[in-house]
Write an enzyme that holds these catalytic residues in place. Sequence first.
Site: not given
Ligand code: ACO
Length: 428
Positions: A307, A364
């Site tokens: 998130h 979600d």
């Molecule tokens: N699967 C695999 N790896 C992930 C995931 C995931 N779902 N989410 C984050 N990571 C990893 C990234 O690759 C990154 O790795 P690194 O440090 O080795 O480069 C690290 O975790 C941090 O990720 P960020 O992208 O910096 O986190 P950010 O806060 O920007 O993203 C987000 C948050 C967009 C929700 C992300 O976790 C994601 O894409 N999740 C899947 C989509 C999802 O479920 N969205 C719903 C959110 S809840 C809502 O909106 C009500």
Amino acid sequence: MSRIATIEIDGKKYEFPVIEVTENELAIDIKTLRAVTGGVTTIDPGYKNTGSCESAITFLDGEEGILRYRGYSIEELAEKADFLEVAYLLIFGELPTKVELEKFHSDIKGQAIVDEDIKKIIDGFPKAAHPMGVLSSLTSALVAFNPTSVNVDSEEEMYNAIVRILGKFPVLTAWAYRKQAGLPLDYGDNSLGYVENFMKMMFKKPTEEYECNPVVVDALDKLLILHADHEQNCSTSTVRIVGSSNAGLFVSLSAGINALWGPLHGGANQAVIEMLEAIKEDDGDTKKYMAKAKDKSDPFRLMGFGHRVYKNFDPRAKIIKVSADKVMHELGVEDPILEIAKGLEKEALEDKYFVDRKLYPNVDFYSGIIYRALGIPTDMFTPMFALGRLPGWIAQWREMRQRKEPIGRPRQVYIGETYRPFKKVEDR
Ligand code: ACO
């Protein structure tokens, strides 16, 4: 002692007040920045560091996993309140007394009829239309049936507009679904609670009585509470900014619905189920998808994990997981997709990659599972989110109008061509 932030540009220092607010958050007040610096602006794409308003509605601390509506914790509200109580709390700032709550519900029921002509608009949509598009169009169309603009300085007019939309929106949401499902449009039953009535309007078949399962009603009520507000997210900011031009409540909400439609926002619950379906088609090989999620050369991400704001856990996910388990047990759901979800959740929670990055299932992940267990089709998941978010949007619109906030009009940092003289077409 009041705090000051200093910005130095080309050796010249400018001081700005730092405001400290109720939860000890600090904010640099740059209202005078352009005036004192002669036009210097700030840039912050996505507003990750920029507060667009002062708000007294929802407090969120992503590091600590805290979410509170008007000071009450989401855990306590989900356990002890119902959705309409929470809606009243968000919109009017205090929990309603018994009398206020009864009046609120009765006034909403009084508005639960939409003009029959709305059916003609619904008839005009193709059956395959996405229900979010239908819902946003119908919400805009409500203005045509209720054309008097609301005097926002009148509590009474504001209240009437609020109960009107709270009464009609569930009807529109249910009808968007029934149109798609090919079912005749159903009218509500005012002897039922808000959520039960919605369930009936969605699922009642013309050939049989509809009986609500209390476990399902309770789970849906909780889901709506958990989605009811989340401070200045994309759709809420949209509602506020549209309303800041003095556009009315219904059209501002319609804009919010469109913002919520996007897969980066409200569309994530749909993406979770689509991912689980893809894994099922691939022989249920969760290990393969775990490996893909961890592979940096693969854009795949495990949908429903991680998130932007919650970096420890999503407090809403903890609550809804319990409900999801109850619903599946109660309904005796045997669905290979749900088995895949459970397996994936277990693997991710034990996997070093996910543990190190604090990637936990978000709300979600479980909301999609519950909706599916209830037989709600995937493209209705986001309209369900909209139904839950409605009180939050209303509360934020009302707050913005009552505080007489200025029209939302961000600055930009221009990176285009500098002046160039016009060339006639024959000279180009
Ligand atoms: N699967 C695999 N790896 C992930 C995931 C995931 N779902 N989410 C984050 N990571 C990893 C990234 O690759 C990154 O790795 P690194 O440090 O080795 O480069 C690290 O975790 C941090 O990720 P960020 O992208 O910096 O986190 P950010 O806060 O920007 O993203 C987000 C948050 C967009 C929700 C992300 O976790 C994601 O894409 N999740 C899947 C989509 C999802 O479920 N969205 C719903 C959110 S809840 C809502 O909106 C009500």
